[in-house]
Design an enzyme around this catalytic site. Structure first.
Site, PDB file in Angstrom:
ATOM      1  N   CYS A   1       0.742  -1.239  -0.027  1.00  0.00           N
ATOM      2  CA  CYS A   1       0.107  -0.089   0.044  1.00  0.00           C
ATOM      3  C   CYS A   1       0.872   1.336  -0.024  1.00  0.00           C
ATOM      4  O   CYS A   1       0.671   2.327  -0.966  1.00  0.00           O
ATOM      5  CB  CYS A   1      -1.094   0.116   1.030  1.00  0.00           C
ATOM      6  SG  CYS A   1      -2.153  -1.355   0.753  1.00  0.00           S
ATOM      7  N   HIS A   2       1.834   1.446   0.917  1.00  0.00           N
ATOM      8  CA  HIS A   2       2.789   2.616   0.910  1.00  0.00           C
ATOM      9  C   HIS A   2       4.038   2.150   0.976  1.00  0.00           C
ATOM     10  O   HIS A   2       4.850   2.921   1.553  1.00  0.00           O
ATOM     11  CB  HIS A   2       2.103   3.544   1.878  1.00  0.00           C
ATOM     12  CG  HIS A   2       0.894   3.889   2.074  1.00  0.00           C
ATOM     13  ND1 HIS A   2      -0.224   2.942   2.893  1.00  0.00           N
ATOM     14  CD2 HIS A   2       0.010   4.516   1.212  1.00  0.00           C
ATOM     15  CE1 HIS A   2      -1.447   3.038   2.823  1.00  0.00           C
ATOM     16  NE2 HIS A   2      -1.425   4.152   1.636  1.00  0.00           N
ATOM     17  N   GLY A   3       4.399   1.008   0.909  1.00  0.00           N
ATOM     18  CA  GLY A   3       5.992   0.480   0.890  1.00  0.00           C
ATOM     19  C   GLY A   3       6.566   0.319   2.191  1.00  0.00           C
ATOM     20  O   GLY A   3       7.479   0.968   2.316  1.00  0.00           O
TER      21      GLY A   3
END
Ligand code: HEM
Ligand code: FES
Lengths: 409, 182
Positions: free
Chosen positions: B146-148
């Site tokens: 999703c956001h690493g």
């Protein structure tokens, strides 16, 4: 308030007891409006009509929709496949949400360009920002209802924003969910809120119009109404102009409803929600993307959430950040350019919000976030003080008359 | 007449009026707050939701190097049968390198079994890394798309926006190859 103009005895009788007719006359028919409003002033009335469309289609969808994790997805598919005209109701509602945001964003940018939030319209503007915030909440919860993969993971990620709050964050998230994950209680209560909030929006719209009618509309020149010559009655001049704009808008809206109904959606939302698998690329609806980009620009969890909310809430204090005495950007050569750069930057942020968080995208997102806040916090206060503005016209009437003469020649 | 002293309660007995006003308001607010609590609490997890909170898992079929996902309270729990090399690498990390410093030994009951809630501590996505072909991130554990966020073989956060390690749920071995989570 004056009496009704009508000679009809029944109308007079009713009006003396419940003054609906003189009220309509006062606020719609004879309502004094500046002569020089351009098409950017159409979007408020369009937004109102979209709200009505959303409420009506929503009520009819709700008659066949079931807010339970086991059947929500299937109930929406049933609406589309089996319910008479269910496909139409759903696509009107689904695309209506996107249209609503397009219209409201234009309406808001109009306000920023023409300085509509300046004295004496600060509260009018702030009520508008509140409508926008409640609209975002409504749309977010609506998007959860069809219970596809994006519904589920969007709900999970957004509700988890609250877990960033120190100490009580996790309790708040559990409280919002009514359990330990997004589940049966969550979809049930989201449906209830999704049904309720539009009524609250309607109430806020009434307050918005109430505030509007105290000082009347501003106008593209941004100068005050001085004499009755500057104005004309709303009906028939602006009723017809609003209707014409509405017609064009409806063509645009219906194009998507009938030919590209899933244009604004995500294919993944046609996969039923699976709490065990997150899709590799999750994105919110397009209207949230600029703020999603801001969230991801900050490498810290709490920081990201705070800055993202600040990005929305900063709109409330716009009237006090903009120090210029001149309302309209038409007479503000520097601000005008910064404004268009701001619009481009918002679109750019939206584009970035849909990109993965890696490499150059991260750097670009940080720069764009920087400009977003610098525009409000640095440029608005400074440029308002330092800029040399162009001379303002004497009156709306003079300016309109000049234009008419130029057209005749 | 309206302004003769005797007609204005404030002039008559100001202190007494203030006291009445403040105490009525305070009591009223306290009452409203107390009345609000049942409403607020009604949307907290209900008793049946709380009751569904333990899960039994059989580990006998999980070979070394394999992982399975159990479901507990509507969330995935990652259970990884770690190899000696993975245990070694998880133990070798010094605490200064960690955002949420925790020894591998404090996160496991038996070193070969890593058991952690498979929910990213950033915003709640499910990291990949349970199946063979999955992206396991830069530290051989899990990677949240999703956001690493990157987690290591001990489920500890190593890179990305997540603030904390993957949570270790309460669990107990009831025999050598069975656990009860919750
Ligand atoms: C402020 C106005 C509203 C907005 C912005 C809005 C937004 C949305 C959105 C984005 C969806 C998901 C569309 C999809 O992907 O299917 C949705 C679904 C839904 N909405 Fe609304 N809505 C509004 C008003 C209402 C009202 C007033 C009702 C009912 C009284 C309602 C009932 C529903 C129902 C039953 C669904 C699920 C069916 C479906 O997904 O098509 N909505 N809404
Ligand atoms: S939810 Fe995992 S990185 Fe954001």
């Amino acid at each position: 308030m004056k009496r009704t103009q009508s000679n009809n005895r029944l109308i007079q009788w009713i009006d003396e007891r419940l003054p609906v007719f003189s009220y309509a006359d006062h606020n719609v028919l004879a309502y004094p409006t500046p002569k020089n409003l351009n098409y950017w002033w159409n979007y408020g009335s369009i937004a109102g009509i979209v709200l009505v469309i959303m409420i009506v289609t929503g009520i009819f969808l709700a008659m066949n929709y079931q807010p339970h994790t086991d059947v929500a997805f299937a109930s929406v598919e049933r609406i589309v496949r089996d319910v008479n005209y269910g496909w139409l109701l759903r696509y009107l509602h689904m695309n209506g949400a996107s249209m609503f945001f397009i219209v409201v964003y234009i309406h808001m940018f109009r306000g920023i360009y023409f300085g509509s939030y300046k004295a004496p319209r600060e509260i009018l503007w702030m009520v508008g920002v509140t409508i926008y915030v409640v609209m975002m909440a409504t749309a977010f919860m609506g998007y959860v209802l069809p219970w596809g993969q994006m519904s589920f993971w969007g709900a999970t990620v957004i509700t988890n924003l609250f877990s960033a709050i120190p100490i009580i964050g996790d309790y708040i998230v559990t409280w919002v969910w009514g359990g330990f994950s997004v589940d049966v209680p969550t979809i049930n209560r989201f449906f209830v809120w999704h049904y309720l909030l539009p009524a609250i929006i309607l109430g806020l719209v009434i307050v918005h119009l109430w505030a509007l009618h105290v000082h009347k509309s501003s106008n593209p020149l941004g100068i005050d109404i001085k004499t009755p010559q500057d104005m004309m009655p709303f009906h028939p001049y602006y009723t017809i102009k609003d209707l014409y704009g509405l017609g064009l808008f409806m063509i645009f809206f219906m194009y998507f409803v009938f030919f590209q109904p899933n244009f604004f959606g995500e294919a993944d939302n046609y996969i039923p929600a699976n709490p065990m698998v997150t899709p590799p690329h999750i994105v919110p609806e397009w209207y949230f993307l600029p703020f999603y980009a801001i969230l991801r620009a900050i490498p810290d969890k709490l920081g990201g959430v705070v800055v993202m909310f600040a990005g929305v809430l900063i709109l409330y204090v716009l009237p006090w950040l903009d120090t210029s005495k001149v309302r309209s950007a038409t007479f503000r050569p520097i601000y005008k350019q910064l404004f268009w750069l701001f619009v481009a930057n918002c679109l750019f942020l939206g584009w970035l919000g849909g990109k993965p968080t890696e490499g150059v995208y991260v750097i670009m997102t940080r720069l764009a976030t920087g400009y977003y806040f610098a525009f409000f916090l640095v440029l608005m206060p400074l440029v308002g003080r330092l800029e040399k503005t162009k001379p303002l016209p004497n009156s709306i009437y003079e300016e309109v008359a000049k234009k008419c003469r130029a057209k005749e020649d | 007449m309206a302004n003769t002293p005797g007609n204005n309660p404030d002039d008559l007995d100001g202190d007494r009026r203030d006291f009445l006003l403040i105490s009525t308001t305070t009591l009223g607010l306290a009452g409203v707050t107390m009345a609000a609590w049942p409403f607020i609490h009604s949307i907290n997890p209900a008793k049946d939701v709380l009751a569904l909170s333990s899960t039994e898992v059989d580990l006998s079929t999980v070979e070394v190097g394999m992982a399975i996902t159990a479901m507990w309270r509507g969330k995935p729990v990652f259970i990884r049968h770690r190899s000696a090399a993975e245990i070694e690498s998880a133990r070798a990390v010094s605490l200064d390198e960690l955002r949420d410093p925790q020894n591998d030994a404090d996160r496991v009951q038996k070193p070969e079994w890593l058991i952690a809630v498979g929910v990213c501590t950033h915003l709640g996505c499910i990291p990949s890394g349970q199946s063979l072909g999955d992206n396991k991130g830069d530290f051989g554990g899990w990677y949240c798309p999703c956001h690493g966020s990157h987690y290591d073989a001990s489920g500890r956060i190593r890179k990305g926006p997540a603030p904390f390690n993957l949570k270790v749920p309460p669990y107990a071995f009831t025999d050598d190859t069975t656990i009860v989570i919750g």
